[in-house]
Scaffold this motif. Structure first.
Motif, short mmCIF file in Angstrom:
data_model
loop_
_atom_site.label_atom_id
_atom_site.label_comp_id
_atom_site.label_asym_id
_atom_site.label_seq_id
_atom_site.Cartn_x
_atom_site.Cartn_y
_atom_site.Cartn_z
N ARG A 378 -5.56 -13.33 1.78
CA ARG A 378 -4.61 -12.38 1.20
C ARG A 378 -5.26 -11.54 0.11
N ALA A 379 -6.07 -12.17 -0.74
CA ALA A 379 -6.74 -11.43 -1.81
C ALA A 379 -7.74 -10.42 -1.23
N ALA A 380 -8.47 -10.82 -0.18
CA ALA A 380 -9.42 -9.91 0.46
C ALA A 380 -8.71 -8.74 1.11
N LEU A 381 -7.55 -9.01 1.71
CA LEU A 381 -6.76 -7.92 2.29
C LEU A 381 -6.34 -6.93 1.22
N GLY A 382 -5.94 -7.45 0.07
CA GLY A 382 -5.56 -6.57 -1.03
C GLY A 382 -6.71 -5.71 -1.49
N ALA A 383 -7.91 -6.31 -1.56
CA ALA A 383 -9.09 -5.54 -1.95
C ALA A 383 -9.39 -4.45 -0.93
N TYR A 384 -9.21 -4.78 0.36
CA TYR A 384 -9.42 -3.76 1.40
C TYR A 384 -8.39 -2.65 1.27
N GLN A 385 -7.15 -3.02 1.05
CA GLN A 385 -6.09 -2.01 0.92
C GLN A 385 -6.39 -1.05 -0.23
N LYS A 386 -6.92 -1.59 -1.33
CA LYS A 386 -7.32 -0.72 -2.45
C LYS A 386 -8.37 0.28 -2.01
N SER A 387 -9.40 -0.21 -1.31
CA SER A 387 -10.52 0.65 -0.92
C SER A 387 -10.12 1.67 0.14
N ALA A 388 -9.11 1.34 0.95
CA ALA A 388 -8.72 2.23 2.04
C ALA A 388 -7.55 3.15 1.66
N GLY A 389 -7.09 3.03 0.42
CA GLY A 389 -5.98 3.88 -0.01
C GLY A 389 -4.64 3.49 0.58
N LEU A 390 -4.49 2.24 0.99
CA LEU A 390 -3.23 1.76 1.55
C LEU A 390 -2.38 1.12 0.46
N LYS A 391 -1.13 0.88 0.76
CA LYS A 391 -0.29 0.15 -0.16
C LYS A 391 -0.87 -1.24 -0.36
N VAL A 392 -1.03 -1.65 -1.61
CA VAL A 392 -1.65 -2.94 -1.89
C VAL A 392 -0.55 -4.00 -2.00
N ASP A 393 -0.39 -4.78 -0.91
CA ASP A 393 0.62 -5.84 -0.92
C ASP A 393 0.05 -7.21 -0.56
N CYS A 394 -1.25 -7.28 -0.19
CA CYS A 394 -1.92 -8.55 0.11
C CYS A 394 -1.21 -9.33 1.21
N TRP A 395 -0.73 -8.61 2.22
CA TRP A 395 -0.06 -9.28 3.34
C TRP A 395 -0.62 -8.76 4.66
N PRO A 396 -0.94 -9.66 5.62
CA PRO A 396 -1.54 -9.25 6.90
C PRO A 396 -0.52 -8.59 7.83
N SER A 397 -0.45 -7.27 7.78
CA SER A 397 0.49 -6.51 8.60
C SER A 397 -0.21 -5.80 9.75
N GLU A 398 0.57 -5.30 10.66
CA GLU A 398 0.02 -4.52 11.77
C GLU A 398 -0.72 -3.29 11.25
N GLU A 399 -0.19 -2.67 10.20
CA GLU A 399 -0.80 -1.46 9.65
C GLU A 399 -2.22 -1.72 9.15
N VAL A 400 -2.39 -2.78 8.38
CA VAL A 400 -3.71 -3.06 7.84
C VAL A 400 -4.65 -3.54 8.93
N LEU A 401 -4.11 -4.24 9.94
CA LEU A 401 -4.94 -4.65 11.08
C LEU A 401 -5.51 -3.43 11.80
N ARG A 402 -4.66 -2.44 12.06
CA ARG A 402 -5.11 -1.23 12.75
C ARG A 402 -6.16 -0.49 11.91
N SER A 403 -5.97 -0.46 10.60
CA SER A 403 -6.92 0.21 9.73
C SER A 403 -8.28 -0.48 9.75
N ILE A 404 -8.27 -1.81 9.71
CA ILE A 404 -9.53 -2.55 9.76
C ILE A 404 -10.23 -2.34 11.09
N GLN A 405 -9.48 -2.35 12.18
CA GLN A 405 -10.06 -2.15 13.50
C GLN A 405 -10.65 -0.73 13.61
N ALA A 406 -9.97 0.26 13.05
CA ALA A 406 -10.46 1.64 13.12
C ALA A 406 -11.70 1.87 12.28
#
Length: 408
Positions: A378-406
Motif C-alpha cells: 500500500r505504501a509503495a502504491l502511494g509512492a507510485y501515485q505521487k510520481s504519476a500524478g494520481l490521487k494518492v490513496d494507497c489502495w490497489p484499484s483498477e485505475e492504478v493497475l492500468r497506470s502501472i501496466q501502461a
C-alpha cells in the motif's frame, strides 16, 4: 534417494499425471527417505511405520508446485483476498464477543493465572481461540500428517514442511493426541489455537499439570500456549494492541509502514485524534507506534503498538490482527470501530502481483511478490501515485493497475 524420487515425480507429471500408482510410488519413496531424519529427531521406527503406512499425498491442497501443471491456486487465505468489511464482519465479531464473555467466566481461574504470569490479557487469548477455531466449535478439515507430508513433497516451502512433518510424527509417538484428533488447516496448523508442530515444541505449556501439553483437548493448555507464543515473540505487558484514530485530512498514507515509528504523542501533535474523545495518559503517549490504514485513506485508521506486530507474528496478516484485537476489545466494550469501513473492492491476487512487479521495476517496492496488499504494498502504491500524478490513496484499484501496466 530423494533425487530419484523427484525425478520419478517429474516424469509422471510430464506424462499428464495419468498413473496415480506411479505418482504414489514416488511419494512413498520420498517419505521412506525421511526415516533417518525422523530417527534423529526421536521418532521410533514403530511410530514412523504406523503413521506413514498407506499415506497418500493430497494434490488438491493450495500452494503446491506440481511439475507439468500450473501452480495450485487455491483458495488463498481469507485474510489476503477479502476487503476489511468482509473479513472483520460486525455480525461475526458480535457473536464471538458474546461467547467470549461467557468463556471469560467459565475459565476465569485459569485465565487470571495465565494473564498474571504472562502479561497477555485474557481477552486476547480468547480472541485468538475464537478466530482460529470458533472456540473449538469448528472442526479442522484435514489430516495433519497428510498435509505436512504433501507440503514437504511438492509444497512451496519443502524444507520447512519436511521438519514439521517429522515433528508431527514425534508428537504422535509421545501419545498426547491420536491421529484421528490431530486435524489441521491446509497449511498444517493444528489444535484449538492453531500451532504448527514446531510451535508446539517452542511455545507449548502444560498448564493443567497433567504431564502433557495438550492443545487439542485442554483449553487451559491451549490458551497458556497461545499466551506463551506471544510472550516469546516479545509481548509487552500493559500495552494495548492499537488505538483507533481519526487521521488528518492531508495524511500521507505512504508513512503507514512499520519502519515509520513515532511516539503516539507525536502522531497526536501532527493531527491524529483518538476516536470518541478518548484521552491518552502520558505513558500511552510515550509509546512508539506505527500508522495503519487497512483501506488506504478510506475507512478506519490506527496507531499500532509493538503488541500489534507481536500478534501479527502469530498470523502475518493485518486483517487477522484487526480481527483479534477488535474482538478482544469487544469482550469488554460493546463499541464497534468508530469509523465505518468503505465499500472498497479487492483486486484479484494476480492483479496485485502485477502491481508489485511494476512497483519493483520502478524501485518503489522491495518486498515479496505475493499478491497481498499489505502495508508495504500500500505504501509503495502511494509512492507510485505521487510520481504519476494520481490521487494518492494507497489502495490497489483498477485505475492504478492500468497506470502501472501502461508505464511498462
Amino acid at each position: 534417494m530423494i533425487w530419484r524420487a523427484f525425478i520419478v515425480a517429474v516424469i509422471v507429471a510430464t506424462c499428464g499425471w495419468s498413473s496415480a500408482h506411479a505418482t504414489d510410488a514416488a511419494f512413498t519413496q520420498f517419505i521412506a527417505s525421511l526415516w533417518p531424519e525422523a530417527q534423529a529427531a526421536g521418532v521410533s521406527r514403530a511410530t514412523f511405520d504406523r503413521e506413514t503406512r498407506g499415506l497418500e499425498p493430497d494434490y488438491k491442497l493450495p500452494d503446491l508446485i506440481l511439475p507439468g501443471r500450473p501452480a495450485t491456486g487455491a483458495p488463498s487465505q481469507a485474510e489476503f483476498v477479502q476487503v476489511p468489511a468482509d473479513y472483520v464482519r460486525e455480525a461475526s465479531i458480535a457473536n464471538l464477543a458474546g461467547e467470549g464473555q461467557r468463556l471469560l467466566q467459565k475459565y476465569s481461574a485459569a485465565l487470571t493465572k495465565i494473564e498474571k504470569s504472562s502479561g497477555v490479557p485474557a481477552t486476547v487469548m480468547l480472541a485468538i481461540w475464537g478466530r482460529e477455531t470458533d472456540y473449538g466449535r469448528y472442526t479442522l478439515p484435514y489430516d495433519l500428517v497428510r498435509v505436512l507430508a504433501t507440503q514437504a513433497y511438492v509444497g512451496r516451502r519443502k524444507d520447512t514442511y519436511r521438519n514439521e512433518f517429522i515433528l508431527s510424527l514425534k508428537i504422535l509417538g509421545e501419545g498426547v493426541v491420536t491421529r484421528k484428533d490431530m486435524r489441521s488447516s491446509w497449511a498444517g496448523a493444528t489444535g484449538l489455537t492453531q500451532f504448527l508442530p514446531s510451535e508446539y515444541y517452542k511455545h507449548g505449556v502444560d498448564f493443567d499439570g497433567d504431564g502433557r501439553i495438550d492443545i487439542w483437548h485442554s483449553v487451559p493448555d491451549a490458551l497458556a500456549s497461545a499466551a506463551q507464543q506471544l510472550v516469546n515473540k516479545g509481548w509487552q505487558s500493559g500495552v494495548r494492541w492499537a488505538y483507533e484514530v481519526k487521521a488528518p485530512a492531508k495524511v500521507d498514507c505512504t508513512t503507514g509502514v512499520p519502519e515509520v515509528t513515532k511516539p503516539i504523542g507525536q502522531w497526536l501533535r501532527e493531527g491524529f485524534v483518538p476516536v470518541r474523545g478518548e484521552k491518552l495518559s502520558a505513558a500511552e503517549q510515550a509509546q512508539p507506534a506505527s500508522l495503519l490504514q487497512p483501506e488506504g485513506i478510506y475507512g478506519p485508521a490506527f496507531l499500532t503498538t509493538k503488541n500489534y506486530f507481536v500478534i501479527k507474528e502469530y498470523n502475518f496478516s493485518d486483517l487477522y490482527v484487526l480481527f483479534v484485537g477488535h474482538l478482544s476489545d469487544r469482550m469488554t466494550s460493546p463499541l464497534p470501530f468508530a469509523t465505518p469501513w468503505s465499500a472498497s473492492k479487492q483486486l484479484r491476487t494476480k492483479d496485485v502481483e502485477t502491481m508489485q512487479r511494476g512497483l519493483t521495476r520502478a524501485g518503489l517496492y522491495k518486498d515479496k511478490i505475493d499478491g497481498k496488499a499489505g502495508m508495504q504494498t500500500r505504501a509503495a502504491l502511494g509512492a507510485y501515485q505521487k510520481s504519476a500524478g494520481l490521487k494518492v490513496d494507497c489502495w490497489p484499484s483498477e485505475e492504478v493497475l492500468r497506470s502501472i501496466q501502461a508505464a511498462r
